[in-house]
Design an enzyme around this catalytic site. Sequence first.
Site, PDB file in Angstrom:
ATOM      1  N   GLU A 242     -56.420  26.508  71.974  1.00 18.86           N
ATOM      2  CA  GLU A 242     -57.490  25.516  71.881  1.00 18.86           C
ATOM      3  C   GLU A 242     -57.060  24.335  72.755  1.00 18.86           C
ATOM      4  O   GLU A 242     -55.949  23.822  72.582  1.00 18.86           O
ATOM      5  CB  GLU A 242     -57.659  25.066  70.421  1.00 18.86           C
ATOM      6  CG  GLU A 242     -58.823  24.117  70.273  1.00 18.86           C
ATOM      7  CD  GLU A 242     -59.026  23.600  68.863  1.00 18.86           C
ATOM      8  OE1 GLU A 242     -58.345  24.076  67.932  1.00 18.86           O
ATOM      9  OE2 GLU A 242     -59.865  22.697  68.709  1.00 18.86           O
TER      10      GLU A 242
ATOM     11  N   LYS B 245     -49.889  20.498  67.408  1.00 20.89           N
ATOM     12  CA  LYS B 245     -50.482  19.643  68.436  1.00 20.89           C
ATOM     13  C   LYS B 245     -51.033  18.357  67.824  1.00 20.89           C
ATOM     14  O   LYS B 245     -50.925  17.291  68.399  1.00 20.89           O
ATOM     15  CB  LYS B 245     -51.620  20.394  69.144  1.00 20.89           C
ATOM     16  CG  LYS B 245     -51.130  21.309  70.249  1.00 20.89           C
ATOM     17  CD  LYS B 245     -52.287  22.039  70.905  1.00 20.89           C
ATOM     18  CE  LYS B 245     -52.751  23.200  70.068  1.00 20.89           C
ATOM     19  NZ  LYS B 245     -53.835  23.985  70.625  1.00 20.89           N
TER      20      LYS B 245
ATOM     21  N   ARG C 126     -45.167  32.451  62.818  1.00 25.26           N
ATOM     22  CA  ARG C 126     -45.181  31.229  63.610  1.00 25.26           C
ATOM     23  C   ARG C 126     -43.756  30.773  63.857  1.00 25.26           C
ATOM     24  O   ARG C 126     -42.909  30.907  62.981  1.00 25.26           O
ATOM     25  CB  ARG C 126     -45.854  30.170  62.738  1.00 25.26           C
ATOM     26  CG  ARG C 126     -46.874  29.355  63.388  1.00 25.26           C
ATOM     27  CD  ARG C 126     -47.429  28.320  62.440  1.00 25.26           C
ATOM     28  NE  ARG C 126     -47.896  27.239  63.264  1.00 25.26           N
ATOM     29  CZ  ARG C 126     -49.029  27.279  63.956  1.00 25.26           C
ATOM     30  NH1 ARG C 126     -49.826  28.303  63.852  1.00 25.26           N
ATOM     31  NH2 ARG C 126     -49.374  26.278  64.733  1.00 25.26           N
TER      32      ARG C 126
HETATM   33  P1  ATP Z   1     -51.289  23.760  66.680  1.00 26.81           P
HETATM   34  O1  ATP Z   1     -51.308  23.631  65.197  1.00 26.81           O
HETATM   35  O2  ATP Z   1     -50.032  23.304  67.293  1.00 26.81           O
HETATM   36  O3  ATP Z   1     -52.505  23.171  67.323  1.00 26.81           O
HETATM   37  P2  ATP Z   1     -52.611  26.235  66.902  1.00 26.81           P
HETATM   38  O4  ATP Z   1     -52.223  27.531  66.301  1.00 26.81           O
HETATM   39  O5  ATP Z   1     -53.794  25.531  66.366  1.00 26.81           O
HETATM   40  O6  ATP Z   1     -51.345  25.325  66.934  1.00 26.81           O
HETATM   41  P3  ATP Z   1     -53.769  27.240  69.280  1.00 26.81           P
HETATM   42  O7  ATP Z   1     -54.081  26.484  70.507  1.00 26.81           O
HETATM   43  O8  ATP Z   1     -54.887  27.734  68.477  1.00 26.81           O
HETATM   44  O9  ATP Z   1     -52.794  26.351  68.449  1.00 26.81           O
HETATM   45  O10 ATP Z   1     -52.762  28.422  69.616  1.00 26.81           O
HETATM   46  C1  ATP Z   1     -52.884  29.384  70.621  1.00 26.81           C
HETATM   47  C2  ATP Z   1     -52.025  30.548  70.239  1.00 26.81           C
HETATM   48  O11 ATP Z   1     -50.679  30.148  70.048  1.00 26.81           O
HETATM   49  C3  ATP Z   1     -52.494  31.159  68.933  1.00 26.81           C
HETATM   50  O12 ATP Z   1     -52.468  32.558  69.067  1.00 26.81           O
HETATM   51  C4  ATP Z   1     -51.488  30.671  67.932  1.00 26.81           C
HETATM   52  O13 ATP Z   1     -51.386  31.563  66.864  1.00 26.81           O
HETATM   53  C5  ATP Z   1     -50.221  30.574  68.793  1.00 26.81           C
HETATM   54  N1  ATP Z   1     -49.283  29.589  68.237  1.00 26.81           N
HETATM   55  C6  ATP Z   1     -49.503  28.289  67.973  1.00 26.81           C
HETATM   56  N2  ATP Z   1     -48.424  27.721  67.413  1.00 26.81           N
HETATM   57  C7  ATP Z   1     -47.486  28.681  67.321  1.00 26.81           C
HETATM   58  C8  ATP Z   1     -46.152  28.729  66.826  1.00 26.81           C
HETATM   59  N3  ATP Z   1     -45.558  27.650  66.300  1.00 26.81           N
HETATM   60  N4  ATP Z   1     -45.485  29.892  66.892  1.00 26.81           N
HETATM   61  C9  ATP Z   1     -46.063  30.979  67.436  1.00 26.81           C
HETATM   62  N5  ATP Z   1     -47.304  31.010  67.912  1.00 26.81           N
HETATM   63  C10 ATP Z   1     -48.030  29.881  67.859  1.00 26.81           C
HETATM   64 MG    MG Z   2     -55.475  24.704  66.261  1.00 23.11          MG
END
Ligand code: ATP
Ligand code: MG
Length: 585
Positions: A50, A284, A274
């Site tokens: 995202e 983020k 994760r």
């Molecule tokens: P954040 O909470 O940091 O915004 P998110 O999961 O909302 O993380 P996205 O932009 O949706 O962030 O993530 C893109 C991809 O990266 C998704 O497939 C998500 O599952 C993966 N991802 C995000 N954070 C992690 C993490 N800490 N470890 C492994 N994969 C991750």
């Molecule tokens: Mg997110």
Amino acid sequence: MNPSNPPIEAAAKAPSAPTAAPSNFIRDIILDDLKTNKYSGRVQTRFPPEPNGYLHIGHAKAICLDFGLADEFGGKTNLRFDDTNPSKEETEYVDSIMADVKWLGFHWDGLFYASDYFDQLYAWAVQLIKAGKAYVDDLSADEIRKYRGTLTEPGKDSPYRNRSVDENLNLFERMRAGEFPDGARVLRAKVDMASPNLNMRDPVMYRILHAEHHRTGNKWCMYPMYDYAHGQSDSLERVTHSMCTLEFEDHRPLYNWFIQQLGIFPSQQIEFDRLNLTYTLLSKRKLLQLVEEKHVSGWDDPRMPTLVGIRRRGYTPEAIRNFCGAIGVSKTNGSIELAMLEHFVREDLNKRAPRVMAVVRPLKVVIDNYPENQVEEMDAVNNPEDASAGTRKVPFSRVLYIEQDDFREDPPKQYFRLAPSREVRLRYGYFVKCTSVVKNEKGEVVEVHCTYDPATRGGNSPPDGRKVKATIHWVSAAHAIDAEVQMYETLFTKEDPNQTVEGQDVTANLNPNSLEVIRNAKLEPSLANASVGNRYQFERLGYFCVDPDSAPGKPVFNRTVALKDTWAKIEKRTPEKAIPEKAKR
Ligand code: ATP
Ligand code: MG
């Protein structure tokens, strides 16, 4: 290399990353699917960030899986921006995400945006309404939550659940046309209000949001929810293996439900753990808070776990990829030691970073019996790990700088470095012996006087076979370059920064000592031409990288990581006794 001048970093020999890919359960699923020809031998993955912030090291794990596994099987990977929430998304983030994926060394096949599919998603929503599988609900968000029930109580049907198809079509069209304010109505899937899985209790598919989108502008005033957009986007791209983190495990039945109802390409969702790192925040949203409240200098502050931050800190893409390979994947969330990440950057830089001498906290040394105007060019090895890196010349003269830490007026028992009447080796220089000191009015030693032994040129043992117990580094005062050096500690003091007491947020766990700026470091003159991003090992001190804030004649260095390998110790692969005193600091 001179045998009497052993490499100082002898202890840093760390276990190397496995060269063959370690087994992981996702690979096993793919292998199985290939065996049964489930997707006609095709492997198609996607990385779906995202664009609401900069990527962090947790995303690197997902990127390495999505791209790495596809590469392994000759498959393809799309980069798809999950841009369904216009209020939080920006083009700046889209650009940085693309740059970060490239920097990590990966290349996407297709570049897509969930917003590319808004028309198709809308058409499919109409299809579901017509099939009696979706309805417009007038309940407020709060009411929907109440009606949803709990894990122990079934949900209650909304009074709007049984609207006619025609009424639903009419209302949905008017939602799209902008007739209703934000929050007035939603479109919900008609699944099962009694399902034990809360995600299946008529999840929201669309909400009204009069917000400008960074790509579609004002074309839409309602946007699809993640659960409705994600699986359908996967399906449109004919993604075979859609990897995501474990919190989506309970969403998988819904992911499959939409695909089934629509009769579209059956992508499959696979969840993995994760990445959590000790002393590190990986969200983020919370990282944005640190930026906005100016606890850090920006997304690329070298203390940040963002890819732009750790890149500025001096991490290499290879180190990050090796780390991601070594941590593997599992079905349970845990926490990885920060020391393990540091281990991998140290291992990579040990192979490639040129060695130089730099004195971070200078103490002046005068060699009284060395000719006043003499300068000798000493041969120094650029990288003991890489013979092709060659040698360089380092000027030696009468007045030098050494580290304040390398001198003690009153040395404790196990201290073998310079002290009154004590002799040590100056690396690539000479044996020197301390004869006297000069103190300031506060009684602090500000100058050390020594004599040198001309028979020890290059740091070699003298003919009489005399030995010294320590080798220290130095810089010639007349030739030194002044530099600023930024030393870092962890950004948080707590292993789990998310652990806060009531009424406080993560900022309460910030480490007040996470940054130390040292303005009067002294570098050997070969660093005059160091350019931004160059990485070096400052002998005995650690790995350092030239910061973009450097100015001509006034370089700024970030310490990437110290030499001491705590991870190796944790792993007990390197016995403690293998670290000689002189390498320990
Ligand atoms: P954040 O909470 O940091 O915004 P998110 O999961 O909302 O993380 P996205 O932009 O949706 O962030 O993530 C893109 C991809 O990266 C998704 O497939 C998500 O599952 C993966 N991802 C995000 N954070 C992690 C993490 N800490 N470890 C492994 N994969 C991750
Ligand atoms: Mg997110």
